[in-house]
Design an enzyme around this catalytic site. Sequence first.
Site, PDB file in Angstrom:
ATOM      1  N   LYS A   1       0.842  -1.207   0.000  1.00 56.80           N
ATOM      2  CA  LYS A   1       0.000   0.000   0.000  1.00 56.80           C
ATOM      3  C   LYS A   1       0.875   1.255   0.000  1.00 56.80           C
ATOM      4  CE  LYS A   1      -3.697  -2.514   2.299  1.00 56.80           C
ATOM      5  NZ  LYS A   1      -4.351  -2.887   3.560  1.00 56.80           N
TER       6      LYS A   1
ATOM      7  N   GLN B   1      -4.536  -1.643   9.800  1.00 55.23           N
ATOM      8  CA  GLN B   1      -4.343  -2.965   9.197  1.00 55.23           C
ATOM      9  C   GLN B   1      -4.875  -4.037  10.156  1.00 55.23           C
ATOM     10  OE1 GLN B   1      -3.145  -3.506   6.024  1.00 55.23           O
ATOM     11  NE2 GLN B   1      -3.654  -5.650   6.344  1.00 55.23           N
TER      12      GLN B   1
ATOM     13  N   ASP C   1     -11.239   2.589   4.360  1.00 52.68           N
ATOM     14  CA  ASP C   1     -11.536   1.152   4.306  1.00 52.68           C
ATOM     15  C   ASP C   1     -13.047   0.901   4.344  1.00 52.68           C
ATOM     16  OD1 ASP C   1      -9.443  -0.562   3.866  1.00 52.68           O
ATOM     17  OD2 ASP C   1      -8.797  -0.621   5.966  1.00 52.68           O
TER      18      ASP C   1
END
Length: 285
Positions: free
Chosen positions: A52, A96, A119
Amino acid sequence: MQILDGKALAQKIEKNVAQEVVTLKEQTGRTPGLAVILVGNDPASAAYVNMKKKACDRVGFYSVTHEMPEDISQKAIEKTIEMMNQNPNIDAILVQLPLPSQIDTTKILELIDPSKDVDGFHPYNVGRLTTKLDGFVPCTPLGVIEMLAEYNIDVKGKNCCIVGASNIVGKPMASLLLNADATVEICHIFTDDLKKHTLQADIILVGVGVINLIKEDMVKDGAIIIDIGINRADNGKLVGDVDFKNVSKKCSYITPVPGGVGPMTIAMLLSNTLKAAKIHAQEAN
Ligand code: NAD
């Protein structure tokens, strides 16, 4: 059978994002910024975060990774998120997952400013998705929808069987397909006779984490197969949840692993971060 090439589409999207970043900088002086929180030493999580970060560098985003030890406290993570919520240089916050067992993940995700929740895991954005309102949509299912659109696959009225019912993959996938007027069914670990369900499907979307879960005899002729699973085979290679070799002989379209849904997930993170930066730029004016 045609391959749905997620890698090529992701590169195309990345190029567009990079161009838009240049324009945004020219017009507003603003560089999109992504903050990632990485807890512990899980090699897979570290590898995803690294991918990422590299993608952010390629498109000209500012990105910062907050690395924290496995035994970090709930309070310490919360403090970092609160700081990132306040930081005007940060448009997007990504935690994460999974987090260690001492951490209340829901509480952490609920703390993220919904306008920085790229997200799409905050209940505010989940609610907006299920009610078909604009918001942030989880990157993996959003990438699947983009890929289907790129190949002119209209899901309207199609029977879609989703296998896997997580908050990250299966449930938002179901909302997106339903919003696009598909007929949607979600199967999971407790589904009785999975084959009975998959055999009815025009489109099978599987994100479970079980190698070869979807076999040739579970797929009707000409079905479209979206393999979201990522597994490490005994020989070290990355494979999905679908028996690609045999299923690909029967279906009309299929995503490969690697090179299918994976790269699209990263591309959608970039486009969600750009979207957040544009929202914040507009608010600042
Ligand atoms: P999860 O463990 O949260 O959820 C797994 C789901 O699969 C659950 O709903 C469970 O009920 C179901 N399931 C488990 N075994 C099953 C079985 N035998 N039959 C039917 N259903 C079964 O996992 P997750 O985070 O949703 O991830 C699922 C898979 O997708 C993993 O392989 C993960 O690596 C992959 N994934 C890929 C991407 C990507 O970018 N391609 C992104 C996220 C997750």
